[in-house]
Design a protein around this motif. Structure first.
Motif, PDB file in Angstrom:
ATOM      1  N   TRP A   3      37.726  35.793 -15.557  1.00  0.00           N
ATOM      2  CA  TRP A   3      38.639  35.964 -16.684  1.00  0.00           C
ATOM      3  C   TRP A   3      38.342  34.984 -17.804  1.00  0.00           C
ATOM      4  CZ3 TRP A   3      41.345  40.017 -17.954  1.00  0.00           C
ATOM      5  CH2 TRP A   3      41.547  40.981 -16.961  1.00  0.00           C
ATOM      6  N   GLY A   4      37.870  33.815 -17.470  1.00  0.00           N
ATOM      7  CA  GLY A   4      37.483  32.864 -18.501  1.00  0.00           C
ATOM      8  C   GLY A   4      36.286  33.333 -19.303  1.00  0.00           C
ATOM      9  N   MET A  14      32.681  29.068 -32.713  1.00  0.00           N
ATOM     10  CA  MET A  14      34.049  29.562 -32.577  1.00  0.00           C
ATOM     11  C   MET A  14      34.155  30.605 -31.471  1.00  0.00           C
ATOM     12  SD  MET A  14      36.733  31.429 -35.183  1.00  0.00           S
ATOM     13  CE  MET A  14      36.630  30.342 -36.588  1.00  0.00           C
ATOM     14  N   ASP A  15      33.044  31.252 -31.147  1.00  0.00           N
ATOM     15  CA  ASP A  15      33.074  32.234 -30.061  1.00  0.00           C
ATOM     16  C   ASP A  15      33.564  31.616 -28.757  1.00  0.00           C
ATOM     17  OD1 ASP A  15      30.279  31.856 -28.208  1.00  0.00           O
ATOM     18  OD2 ASP A  15      30.286  30.935 -30.182  1.00  0.00           O
ATOM     19  N   GLU A  16      33.338  30.308 -28.596  1.00  0.00           N
ATOM     20  CA  GLU A  16      33.746  29.637 -27.360  1.00  0.00           C
ATOM     21  C   GLU A  16      35.262  29.506 -27.250  1.00  0.00           C
ATOM     22  OE1 GLU A  16      31.641  26.007 -26.672  1.00  0.00           O
ATOM     23  OE2 GLU A  16      29.666  26.970 -26.782  1.00  0.00           O
ATOM     24  N   MET A  17      35.979  29.840 -28.302  1.00  0.00           N
ATOM     25  CA  MET A  17      37.437  29.774 -28.238  1.00  0.00           C
ATOM     26  C   MET A  17      38.045  30.901 -27.413  1.00  0.00           C
ATOM     27  SD  MET A  17      38.473  26.994 -29.451  1.00  0.00           S
ATOM     28  CE  MET A  17      37.021  26.377 -28.586  1.00  0.00           C
ATOM     29  N   LYS A  18      37.203  31.801 -26.892  1.00  0.00           N
ATOM     30  CA  LYS A  18      37.688  32.733 -25.870  1.00  0.00           C
ATOM     31  C   LYS A  18      38.028  31.970 -24.588  1.00  0.00           C
ATOM     32  CE  LYS A  18      33.253  33.837 -23.646  1.00  0.00           C
ATOM     33  NZ  LYS A  18      32.349  34.928 -23.234  1.00  0.00           N
ATOM     34  N   PHE A  19      37.452  30.763 -24.447  1.00  0.00           N
ATOM     35  CA  PHE A  19      37.713  29.944 -23.263  1.00  0.00           C
ATOM     36  C   PHE A  19      39.035  29.195 -23.348  1.00  0.00           C
ATOM     37  CE2 PHE A  19      32.904  29.811 -23.315  1.00  0.00           C
ATOM     38  CZ  PHE A  19      32.730  30.632 -22.211  1.00  0.00           C
ATOM     39  N   ALA A  31      36.490  22.924 -18.440  1.00  0.00           N
ATOM     40  CA  ALA A  31      36.783  24.330 -18.168  1.00  0.00           C
ATOM     41  C   ALA A  31      35.597  25.247 -18.419  1.00  0.00           C
ATOM     42  CB  ALA A  31      37.979  24.798 -19.003  1.00  0.00           C
ATOM     43  N   TRP A  32      34.686  24.836 -19.310  1.00  0.00           N
ATOM     44  CA  TRP A  32      33.506  25.662 -19.573  1.00  0.00           C
ATOM     45  C   TRP A  32      32.349  24.791 -20.018  1.00  0.00           C
ATOM     46  CZ3 TRP A  32      37.016  25.038 -23.575  1.00  0.00           C
ATOM     47  CH2 TRP A  32      36.506  24.804 -24.855  1.00  0.00           C
ATOM     48  N   LYS A  33      31.176  25.380 -19.985  1.00  0.00           N
ATOM     49  CA  LYS A  33      29.956  24.719 -20.456  1.00  0.00           C
ATOM     50  C   LYS A  33      29.418  25.492 -21.652  1.00  0.00           C
ATOM     51  CE  LYS A  33      28.595  22.954 -15.907  1.00  0.00           C
ATOM     52  NZ  LYS A  33      27.528  22.950 -14.867  1.00  0.00           N
ATOM     53  N   GLY A  75      29.435  29.193 -20.160  1.00  0.00           N
ATOM     54  CA  GLY A  75      30.257  29.983 -19.251  1.00  0.00           C
ATOM     55  C   GLY A  75      31.373  29.153 -18.658  1.00  0.00           C
ATOM     56  N   ALA A  76      32.398  29.845 -18.155  1.00  0.00           N
ATOM     57  CA  ALA A  76      33.533  29.183 -17.527  1.00  0.00           C
ATOM     58  C   ALA A  76      33.119  28.583 -16.185  1.00  0.00           C
ATOM     59  CB  ALA A  76      34.676  30.175 -17.334  1.00  0.00           C
TER      60      ALA A  76
END
Length: 519
Positions: free
Chosen positions: A174-175, A268-273, A453-455, A461-462
């Protein structure tokens, strides 16, 4: 993936038919007379192999060994950390397309923690995200046997670690999903799916319900997006209803643009995390479904997007939280604490034994601790120590930071009860101090997982953290609760006379055999 625990010495490991045999070789390895011992001893003697963590030697079709490929892997002292890092170093071998069945065998006696680390290391190394790929190369590794000299001593740790990996992978899934595949509604659907498991219930509230609760801070964050918010309430009931639950609160910002205080476009795409706190709560409940411990747990997830619509929250706006406290918004990108504060107020209705919130909250925590340890803040020393110990046990580390009242000075404002940011200095602490205002008398801890929480980069990835930490904490709490619960009284002859069932039980109870002389 299927994991099995099996009693294997090196001679038995050599006879196991598999695509890959990974032999974990610690410092001080003492070879026997079998073929694998001879291979390891020769490799060490010729310096082709070192027991240093992560050092490995790959072999193909070794005479006398049934496995097609053999990897000798150094794990240092053979402790949990050495095993975890060593297995991670062999990720390329475990993810090979040709490897469907693997055996990981300890070349020396293994501790329970080391076995757990091996399971989690394999799961992490072999994980593959496929949901939004049209021609995805799915994980081919389907079965892994963990071989140890004594299974009885490590069975419980093995079973717990397998359940943790199920939860971690659920959280990672889900992350990793992009925001259009993990909207608040879809996140709520995932929570509803967990309610199919024994002991788990789910309640999902929408905008109307949240408005009736008076969650003005939560609603303010969501007012700039077209995606409707969801407030998710999960319950796991594994103990008597009279037992106070532990409440987990996960930040569920499914995409964070920063709102009017727009973030830079780069990365900013990493803000899905930004919903990884919520994902970790989902992951914990997935693990609870496997473990079924004797404990009560509540999961709360305030889920929404933070977007810069014409209706969006503006810097300078003042909102009223569920607690009645007013908040001046100085930065709309400090939205996580706004959704969490209302969820923390809501948590009080469960009269919890403890509350732990989990959030990708501040960049300041990344600067302070990097990606190694999560930030821990707590109002209760016993709770803090329990979480620290659980993190060590799970190899999912955290570090306690202060909550001195002096740090709250920067949150003062002339226009509301509190401001939502306190400036750059000690940003992770002032964020925690903000949340503390909405905590009642119950023990409370805050985990800032912004760095863990992610790299990013090539390994983007989460991580699924801190599911491992939280599950270990809950299992330890369950064990303490069981230890504190007095055993049920055995039926007496008097009560048995009144209760035919009890009478029958007493009648069947065998008499004690007198001890032999001298015993």
């Amino acid at each position: 993936m299927n994991f099995d625990l099996k009693t294997l010495g090196l001679p038995e490991a050599a006879a196991e038919k598999c695509d890959l045999l990974v032999l974990l070789v610690p410092d001080g390895f003492k070879p026997g007379t079998d073929v694998l011992s001879a291979v390891v001893a020769q490799a060490l003697k010729n310096a082709d192999l070192s027991t240093k963590v992560g050092q490995n030697l790959s072999l193909y079709q070794v005479p006398g060994v049934a496995a097609r490929r053999v990897a000798l892997l150094g794990v240092g002292a053979g402790d949990a950390r050495g095993v975890r890092l060593g297995v991670q170093a062999a990720a390329g071998l475990l993810r090979a397309v040709s490897v469907k069945r693997a055996v990981l065998c300890f070349a020396s006696p293994a501790s329970a923690d080391a076995v757990a680390a091996a399971v989690q290391g394999v799961a992490q190394a072999s994980y593959v995200y496929t949901t939004t790929k049209s021609k995805a190369e799915a994980r081919t590794l389907s079965r892994v046997i963990i071989g140890v000299a004594d299974t009885a001593a490590v069975t419980q740790a093995f079973e717990h670690s397998v359940a943790v990996t199920v939860g971690v992978e659920f959280a990672r899934e889900w992350g990793n999903r992009p925001a259009n595949y993990a909207t608040p509604t879809l996140l709520a659907d995932a929570a509803k799916g967990l309610a199919q498991h024994t002991g788990i219930q789910c309640k999902v509230m929408g905008p109307t319900d949240v408005a009736k609760l008076g969650m003005g801070a939560f609603m303010a964050v969501a007012q700039g997006t077209q995606e409707p918010l969801r407030f998710i309430e999960l319950r796991y009931t594994g103990a008597a209803k009279t037992q106070a639950p532990i409440v987990l609160v996960g930040k569920g910002i499914t995409f964070d643009s920063g709102g009017i205080s727009l973030k830079p476009g780069a990365e900013m795409d990493e803000m899905k995390f930004d919903m990884c706190g919520a994902a970790s709560v989902l992951g914990v409940f997935r693990a609870l479904a496997e473990l079924q411990p004797t404990i009560n747990v509540v999961g709360l997830i305030p889920a929404c997007e933070n977007m810069p619509d014409g209706r969006a929250l503006k810097p300078g706006d003042v909102v009223t939280s569920m607690s009645g406290q007013t908040i001046e918004i100085l930065n709309t990108d400090a939205e996580g604490r706004l959704v969490l504060c209302d969820a923390l107020t809501y948590a009080a209705r469960f009269k919890p034994a403890a509350v732990v919130d989990i959030a990708t909250l501040t960049g300041a925590c990344v600067i302070a601790l990097g990606g190694v340890r999560s930030g821990l803040f707590a109002t209760d020393d016993a709770l803090a120590q329990a979480l620290l110990a659980a993190g060590e046990s799970a190899q999912d580390l955290c570090w306690r930071l202060p909550l001195d009242d002096d740090y709250a000075e920067g949150l003062k404002t002339n226009f509301a009860d509190v401001a939502n940011v306190g400036g750059r200095p000690a940003g992770s602490i002032t964020a925690a101090k903000f949340l503390q205002r909405f905590v009642g008398e119950f023990p409370w801890a805050h985990l800032d997982i912004a760095g863990t929480a992610w790299k990013g980069g090539a390994a983007k990835g989460a991580t699924g953290r801190p599911v491992g930490l939280l599950v270990h904490y809950l299992l330890q709490a369950s064990a303490r609760a069981e230890a504190d619960t007095p055993p049920p009284k055995a039926p007496t002859a008097k009560t048995a006379a009144k209760n035919p069932v009890a009478k029958s039980a007493v009648a069947r109870e065998p008499r004690a055999t007198p001890a032999a002389p001298g015993k």
